[in-house]
Design a protein around this motif. Structure first.
Motif, short mmCIF file in Angstrom:
data_model
loop_
_atom_site.label_atom_id
_atom_site.label_comp_id
_atom_site.label_asym_id
_atom_site.label_seq_id
_atom_site.Cartn_x
_atom_site.Cartn_y
_atom_site.Cartn_z
N GLY A 281 -0.81 2.31 -1.08
CA GLY A 281 -0.53 1.23 -2.31
C GLY A 281 -0.92 1.47 -3.84
O GLY A 281 -0.41 1.13 -4.77
N LYS B 61 -0.53 3.51 -7.02
CA LYS B 61 0.76 4.35 -7.54
C LYS B 61 0.08 5.87 -7.97
O LYS B 61 -0.77 6.12 -8.17
N SER C 193 -0.63 -8.91 -7.42
CA SER C 193 -0.73 -8.67 -5.74
C SER C 193 -0.21 -7.31 -5.34
O SER C 193 -1.04 -6.88 -4.24
N THR C 194 0.63 -6.73 -5.91
CA THR C 194 1.18 -5.49 -5.59
C THR C 194 0.45 -4.23 -6.22
O THR C 194 0.52 -3.22 -6.07
N CYS C 195 -0.61 -4.78 -6.90
CA CYS C 195 -1.41 -3.68 -7.63
C CYS C 195 -2.76 -3.47 -6.74
O CYS C 195 -3.52 -4.35 -6.55
#
Length: 661
Positions: free
Chosen positions: A242, A244, A469-471
């Motif tokens: 997750g 990056k 939430s995607t971080c």
């Protein structure tokens, strides 16, 4: 009319060639050829790498790719299944890295482009090449990481009889069918990556002796990533799920706007002496500031009708890098704009693919982001941003908090970054602070302060917004079982050919490698026993040939090491700074760590910086800075090299061959 340089474009990554659980029949295309690129809004024509293979972003929609940036595509091997291919020589299973490599550079008029024996750079055409996978633990034998082969223009090694490169009795294509056919000659690079190869950040570039610096300082460099998660192996990437992933290929492309040329090939990279001969790169003559249209800069040449930047050619009056405000680019971009959320964790893979400069990467607050003379707030470097997790592709047992990241030529460093305060920041190279502004010789000019300030900036950073939430917002627990189970290089525990625990100074046999410049670029090799007290001229034992005054690279002075043996090497420079790199096997640096930015933390490397000696006013050496490492020559046999990774030093002869038997 002169164009002004562009900077601050959105950060972009190179296009990616993804090999997922690669099979024997899979391959990627890679061609070396001249191509039109842009750097900072200027048009350049450079040697570079192109591909016909489909590229991917792996679903990362937050960052763009620039197909016209002067950097090679990223090659990534991603595995989750045990490979089925088995090497008939070693017996080990491997993942195939098959590259259909074509030298598409043009042939040279009237002579071969660059053929052994070379003529010391008198021929300006550097269009023969080859390919090196820097840092991979793979075989140096033909068709693999072979840096001794010459691939001539318009050639892909598919003529084994005339080149003498292939042995006609060897079944190269990997199917082990015992049949020697065309397939054995025409997918010409077949690297066998061992199934237990460590995951990490590596890179690739040309390595033909005497053409390496010219080609690498063009656009011929790219990242090479391995993420190996087969049963029994665990990559850092799997622990960082997750997070990056960002690739930073730092390059030193000495493009220059000029109105006089020493070669007729305007806009090409041809003149080794004008870039790399003494005083040309590091001098301070005719300093100018292209970024702010300083009138000291030469006029540009309108052509076709775009402005053409001459990459290397000058009229002999000026220094190429320091004096003209040379800028280290990132993925071919000039000072790009990076955007990251507050409290977001990202993995930044730093690769110093430059030919000469060491880089000391740090972060500071930006006082004035409106132009290229932005300055660090109060000159203070911000601590707590960089959490280093790996160097030279090998993951540490624990994270190391760094104020700055030291990158010698050829280095890689993987860092986790996290900003807890929104605002504007600068990614800077603090080494630029050591470049003198005031001329030291009558024929030199001062370097304007604004030129230095602009050169220092590597990228602009904008920290804004919250981690959604995607971080990922939490750094990994490096004491956890999951983190500790990441696959790493096996420890070296014993002395060479002995069961005695290996500690500094207690092993019977040492080899001392001295990098030395005495008019030419030489390497002196000495093998000493622990009980020996002689220095130089050296005591020479075993298979190491005498080398009293040092020798330039030659195919006739290879040293021999035995497969499976462990050795302790001591490196030392007696003149100038250098960056030592050895192929095939990494090494564990144990002594001299403070001199190279490792702060007394034993570290696995494949490239290590060697500090210049201290001297008195008469030039006599008063102190040296040796570095000690331990290594084991395992898994592979064949011929390869170690050398200075200041690549024009290597081209000038600061390289030595070795054969693993």
């Amino acid at each position: 009319m002169r164009n002004k340089m562009c900077y601050g474009e959105n950060f972009s990554q190179p296009p990616m060639l993804l090999l997922e659980n690669p099979k024997l029949e899979e391959k990627i295309d890679l061609t070396a050829e001249y191509k039109d690129y842009e750097i900072g809004g200027f048009h350049v024509k450079l040697r570079g790498y192109t591909t016909n293979t489909k590229t991917t972003t792996e679903g990362d929609t937050d960052v763009q790719t620039l197909p016209n940036a002067p950097v090679g595509p990223t090659i990534k091997i991603k595995t989750s299944e045990t490979p089925i291919q088995q090497d008939p020589t070693t017996g080990g299973k491997y993942f195939p890295l098959n590259i259909n490599f074509q030298n598409g550079l043009p042939s040279c008029p009237g002579t071969d482009c660059l053929s052994i024996p070379y003529d010391k750079f008198k021929n300006p055409y550097f269009n023969s090449t080859n390919l090196h996978t820097h840092g991979l633990h793979v075989s140096p034998e033909p068709t693999q990481d072979d840096v001794l082969v010459e691939i001539k223009p318009d050639n892909n090694l598919c003529d084994p009889v005339s080149t003498g490169y292939y042995k006609p009795e060897i079944d190269y294509d990997g199917n082990n069918d015992g049949v020697i056919d065309e397939k054995d000659y025409c997918t010409n690079i077949r690297i066998k990556v061992p199934k237990d190869h460590v995951s990490g950040t590596f890179w690739y570039h040309p390595h033909l002796h005497e053409a390496t610096a010219l080609q690498t300082s063009s656009a011929m460099a790219g990242a090479l990533i391995i993420e190996n998660d087969i049963p029994g192996q665990k990559s850092l990437a799997s622990v960082l799920a997750g997070v990056k992933d960002r690739i930073f290929v730092f390059q030193q492309i000495p493009f220059i706007a000029a109105n006089e040329f020493t070669w007729e090939l305007t806009g090409y990279v041809e003149n080794f002496d004008e870039i790399f001969s003494p005083g040309k790169w590091d001098g301070t003559k005719k300093a100018c500031d292209y970024l702010n249209n300083d009138d000291n800069c030469p006029e540009l040449i309108p052509a076709n009708p775009d402005t053409i930047i001459s990459y290397s050619q000058r009229d002999g009056q000026g220094a190429i890098w320091n004096g003209y405000g040379g800028h280290t680019t990132i993925n071919g971009q000039l000072a790009p704009q990076i955007t990251i959320n507050k409290n977001e964790v990202q993995r930044w893979r730093f690769i110093d693919a430059g030919v000469r400069e060491r880089i000391e990467v740090a972060v500071c607050k930006d006082e004035n982001q409106s132009n290229f003379t932005g300055k660090c707030g109060s000159g203070e470097i911000i601590n707590g941003i960089f959490h280093e997790v790996a160097e030279d592709g090998i993951t540490f047992k624990n994270m190391r908090d760094r104020e700055k990241i030291f990158l010698g030529s050829g280095y890689r460093s993987d860092v986790l970054v996290k900003f807890d305060t929104p605002g504007n920041y600068l990614l800077v190279d603090t080494r630029i602070d050591t470049v003198p502004e005031t001329a030291t010789k009558p024929d030199e000019q001062d370097i304007p302060a604004d030129v230095k300030a602009g050169r220092k900036i590597l990228a602009f950073i904008n920290v804004d917004g919250e981690c959604a939430s995607t971080c990922v917002s939490d750094l990994p627990d490096d004491e956890s079982t999951e983190y500790q189970n990441i696959s790493r290089v096996p420890d070296i525990t014993n002395c060479p050919d002995s069961d005695t625990p290996w500690q500094n100074g207690n092993c019977e046999t040492d080899k001392k490698i001295e990098l030395n410049i005495t008019g030419d670029f030489l390497i002196k090799v000495t093998q000493l026993k622990k009980s020996d007290t002689c220095e130089y001229p050296p005591c020479v034992l075993g298979t190491y040939p005498p080398s009293t005054d040092g020798e330039e690279f030659s195919m006739d002075n290879f040293i021999t090491v035995n497969k499976g043996t462990k050795e302790k090497w001591i490196l030392q420079s007696n003149l100038g700074n250098h960056s030592f790199h050895i192929h095939v096997n990494p090494f564990l640096v144990t002594d001299g760590l403070d001199y190279v930015g490792l702060n007394d933390q034993p570290t696995w490397k494949d490239t290590i910086y060697l500090k210049a000696p201290d001297t008195d006013t008469e030039g006599n050496i008063t102190a040296t800075y040796p570095v000690t490492f331990l290594t084991k020559f395992e898994d592979f046999t064949g011929e390869s090299v170690f050398h200075c990774h200041i690549l024009d030093h290597e081209d000038e002869g600061m390289m030595r061959g070795f054969e693993i038997k």
